[in-house]
Design a protein around this motif. Structure first.
Motif, PDB file in Angstrom:
ATOM      1  N   ASP A  13       0.810  -1.219   0.000  1.00 42.51           N
ATOM      2  CA  ASP A  13       0.000   0.000   0.000  1.00 42.51           C
ATOM      3  C   ASP A  13       0.843   1.269   0.000  1.00 42.51           C
ATOM      4  O   ASP A  13       0.315   2.376   0.059  1.00 42.51           O
ATOM      5  CB  ASP A  13      -0.917   0.016   1.234  1.00 42.51           C
ATOM      6  CG  ASP A  13      -1.936  -1.114   1.204  1.00 42.51           C
ATOM      7  OD1 ASP A  13      -2.322  -1.510   0.090  1.00 42.51           O
ATOM      8  OD2 ASP A  13      -2.315  -1.592   2.282  1.00 42.51           O
ATOM      9  N   GLN A  36       3.088   9.505  -0.291  1.00 48.41           N
ATOM     10  CA  GLN A  36       3.385   9.377   1.138  1.00 48.41           C
ATOM     11  C   GLN A  36       4.873   9.612   1.404  1.00 48.41           C
ATOM     12  O   GLN A  36       5.239  10.293   2.370  1.00 48.41           O
ATOM     13  CB  GLN A  36       2.974   7.994   1.640  1.00 48.41           C
ATOM     14  CG  GLN A  36       1.473   7.720   1.525  1.00 48.41           C
ATOM     15  CD  GLN A  36       1.146   6.248   1.658  1.00 48.41           C
ATOM     16  OE1 GLN A  36       2.016   5.429   1.941  1.00 48.41           O
ATOM     17  NE2 GLN A  36      -0.130   5.911   1.449  1.00 48.41           N
ATOM     18  N   GLN A  46      -2.982  12.597   7.000  1.00 47.32           N
ATOM     19  CA  GLN A  46      -3.540  11.367   6.452  1.00 47.32           C
ATOM     20  C   GLN A  46      -2.474  10.571   5.690  1.00 47.32           C
ATOM     21  O   GLN A  46      -2.423   9.337   5.781  1.00 47.32           O
ATOM     22  CB  GLN A  46      -4.710  11.690   5.519  1.00 47.32           C
ATOM     23  CG  GLN A  46      -5.948  12.188   6.245  1.00 47.32           C
ATOM     24  CD  GLN A  46      -6.988  12.767   5.296  1.00 47.32           C
ATOM     25  OE1 GLN A  46      -6.874  12.643   4.081  1.00 47.32           O
ATOM     26  NE2 GLN A  46      -8.007  13.412   5.869  1.00 47.32           N
ATOM     27  N   ALA A  74      -0.241   8.927   8.313  1.00 44.30           N
ATOM     28  CA  ALA A  74      -0.973   7.845   8.987  1.00 44.30           C
ATOM     29  C   ALA A  74      -1.043   6.613   8.091  1.00 44.30           C
ATOM     30  O   ALA A  74      -0.854   5.476   8.558  1.00 44.30           O
ATOM     31  CB  ALA A  74      -2.382   8.326   9.367  1.00 44.30           C
ATOM     32  N   ALA A  75      -1.314   6.816   6.806  1.00 40.33           N
ATOM     33  CA  ALA A  75      -1.383   5.687   5.864  1.00 40.33           C
ATOM     34  C   ALA A  75      -0.004   5.039   5.710  1.00 40.33           C
ATOM     35  O   ALA A  75       0.117   3.805   5.627  1.00 40.33           O
ATOM     36  CB  ALA A  75      -1.897   6.167   4.512  1.00 40.33           C
ATOM     37  N   GLU A  94       2.424   4.979   7.956  1.00 39.31           N
ATOM     38  CA  GLU A  94       2.749   4.241   9.177  1.00 39.31           C
ATOM     39  C   GLU A  94       1.953   2.936   9.280  1.00 39.31           C
ATOM     40  O   GLU A  94       2.469   1.916   9.764  1.00 39.31           O
ATOM     41  CB  GLU A  94       2.512   5.135  10.396  1.00 39.31           C
ATOM     42  CG  GLU A  94       3.534   6.272  10.472  1.00 39.31           C
ATOM     43  CD  GLU A  94       3.298   7.236  11.607  1.00 39.31           C
ATOM     44  OE1 GLU A  94       4.266   7.854  12.073  1.00 39.31           O
ATOM     45  OE2 GLU A  94       2.119   7.370  12.035  1.00 39.31           O
ATOM     46  N   ARG A  95       0.708   2.943   8.781  1.00 42.33           N
ATOM     47  CA  ARG A  95      -0.058   1.686   8.759  1.00 42.33           C
ATOM     48  C   ARG A  95       0.602   0.665   7.835  1.00 42.33           C
ATOM     49  O   ARG A  95       0.695  -0.520   8.148  1.00 42.33           O
ATOM     50  CB  ARG A  95      -1.499   1.950   8.311  1.00 42.33           C
ATOM     51  CG  ARG A  95      -2.382   2.580   9.375  1.00 42.33           C
ATOM     52  CD  ARG A  95      -3.861   2.456   9.007  1.00 42.33           C
ATOM     53  NE  ARG A  95      -4.171   3.122   7.730  1.00 42.33           N
ATOM     54  CZ  ARG A  95      -4.508   4.383   7.617  1.00 42.33           C
ATOM     55  NH1 ARG A  95      -4.544   5.176   8.697  1.00 42.33           N
ATOM     56  NH2 ARG A  95      -4.785   4.902   6.436  1.00 42.33           N
ATOM     57  N   ALA A  96       1.071   1.151   6.666  1.00 44.41           N
ATOM     58  CA  ALA A  96       1.713   0.245   5.712  1.00 44.41           C
ATOM     59  C   ALA A  96       3.023  -0.313   6.263  1.00 44.41           C
ATOM     60  O   ALA A  96       3.371  -1.471   6.029  1.00 44.41           O
ATOM     61  CB  ALA A  96       1.968   0.982   4.388  1.00 44.41           C
ATOM     62  N   GLY A 143       3.795  -0.485   9.591  1.00 46.51           N
ATOM     63  CA  GLY A 143       3.610  -1.144  10.883  1.00 46.51           C
ATOM     64  C   GLY A 143       4.382  -0.477  11.997  1.00 46.51           C
ATOM     65  O   GLY A 143       4.788  -1.132  12.970  1.00 46.51           O
ATOM     66  N   SER A 154       5.776   3.828  13.684  1.00 50.28           N
ATOM     67  CA  SER A 154       5.805   5.289  13.536  1.00 50.28           C
ATOM     68  C   SER A 154       7.077   5.737  12.836  1.00 50.28           C
ATOM     69  O   SER A 154       8.158   5.193  13.054  1.00 50.28           O
ATOM     70  CB  SER A 154       5.738   5.947  14.914  1.00 50.28           C
ATOM     71  OG  SER A 154       4.528   5.607  15.563  1.00 50.28           O
TER      72      SER A 154
END
Length: 312
Positions: free
Chosen positions: A3, A8, A37, A40-41, A43-45, A47, A49
């Motif tokens: 992702d 990003q 946003q 955040a996206a 960091e989600r990808a 896993g 910070s």
């Protein structure tokens, strides 16, 4: 990681360089919420910070994970930019092509093709290689000039029919087409038995002529030198010698002290097919390669008008 998004990475780099989300948003022309946003996206990808956020006006600090992403992210963006530029050059007709050629094409067709191509696309890169005469293959080439068809599955265009001519010392033949059967038993200097040479010799045999091959060479100048030295006549394609034939008298003028060589047409007149090959599926061909094909066809068409068969 599937992702992960170039936007990003761009946002993360801007924050790292500007120190705050708000200044990064101003630099990129985004709203601050959009910047948040993106991170955040990211960091989600990943896993984890990429920034420590102290809050308030204080600058953010990059985390160890963020440092790794920042280092490689800059490389990814640089490569993405280079890719975009390469695609733009490709679409504009620049870039690189690899072209295989053979001696007489390099002598008569290719110089004009290359000059016109460089005038149109001065930033293009053209890499040339000489085709193996006994086993020509397209391989990794974009284009291949060859006298006839090749074993590889390709698409091709017939550029021109290149007639064979008799080259002999003056006085050997009258100033008219030479019946092929008159070459029977005569000493002949010839190309090696590669490319179109076997087909030429079969064509002569079918016409009742079996010359005695006294010497073979792949070099056109060497063959002409041997004819001048009295070793025998030669049968060469017009394209191999047309630039050294005097337009006024039809003779090939040699160095001082050597006799001129006379050029005569053959009857019947065998000819070789000069073809240009490229990989199957023209849809995938680069604009530069496609333009090279177009120019080669134009140059060959003009050259063919000068050939003996065109003048008849």
């Amino acid at each position: 990681m599937a992702d992960l998004d170039l936007r990003q990475l761009t946002t993360m780099i801007a924050i790292a360089e500007e120190g705050t989300f708000s200044r990064a948003a101003t630099r990129l022309g985004y709203t601050q919420s959009s910047v948040s946003q993106h991170i955040a996206a990211l960091e989600r990808a990943l896993g984890g910070s990429v920034f420590d956020r102290p809050g308030g006006p204080r600058p953010v600090r990059i985390t160890p994970l963020g440092a790794v992403v920042l280092e490689h992210g800059r490389e990814v963006l640089a490569k993405a930019e280079a890719l975009g530029q390469a695609v733009d050059r490709f679409k504009a007709g620049d870039g690189r092509i690899d072209v295989g050629t053979l001696q007489s094409v390099s002598h008569a067709i290719l110089p004009t093709v290359l000059r016109r191509l460089r005038e149109e696309h001065p930033r293009c890169e053209i890499r040339l290689s000489e085709a193996e005469p006994d086993d020509a293959r397209l391989g990794d080439l974009d284009l291949l000039f060859y006298d006839g068809l090749i074993a590889d599955e390709t698409e091709h265009v017939l550029l021109m029919e290149d007639p064979y001519l008799v080259v002999a010392p003056p006085g050997d033949f009258p100033p008219s087409p030479v019946p092929a059967r008159e070459l029977d038993g005569k000493a002949m200097v010839a190309w090696p038995s590669t490319c179109d040479q076997p087909r030429l010799e079969k064509s002569l045999a079918d016409a009742g002529a079996r010359p005695r091959i006294v010497f073979r060479s792949a070099g056109n100048e060497t063959i002409l030198s041997m004819v001048r030295a009295g070793m025998g006549l030669a049968v060469l394609p017009w394209m191999a010698i047309h630039q050294v034939v005097c337009r006024d008298c039809g003779a090939i003028h040699g160095p001082e002290g050597w006799p001129d060589l006379q050029v005569r047409e053959l009857d019947p007149a065998p000819a070789r097919a000069i073809c240009l090959h490229w990989p199957p599926g023209r849809r995938g061909q680069s604009p530069l390669a496609a333009r090279t094909v177009e120019i080669a066809v134009e140059v060959a068409r003009e050259l063919a008008r000068q050939a003996p068969s065109a003048r008849a």
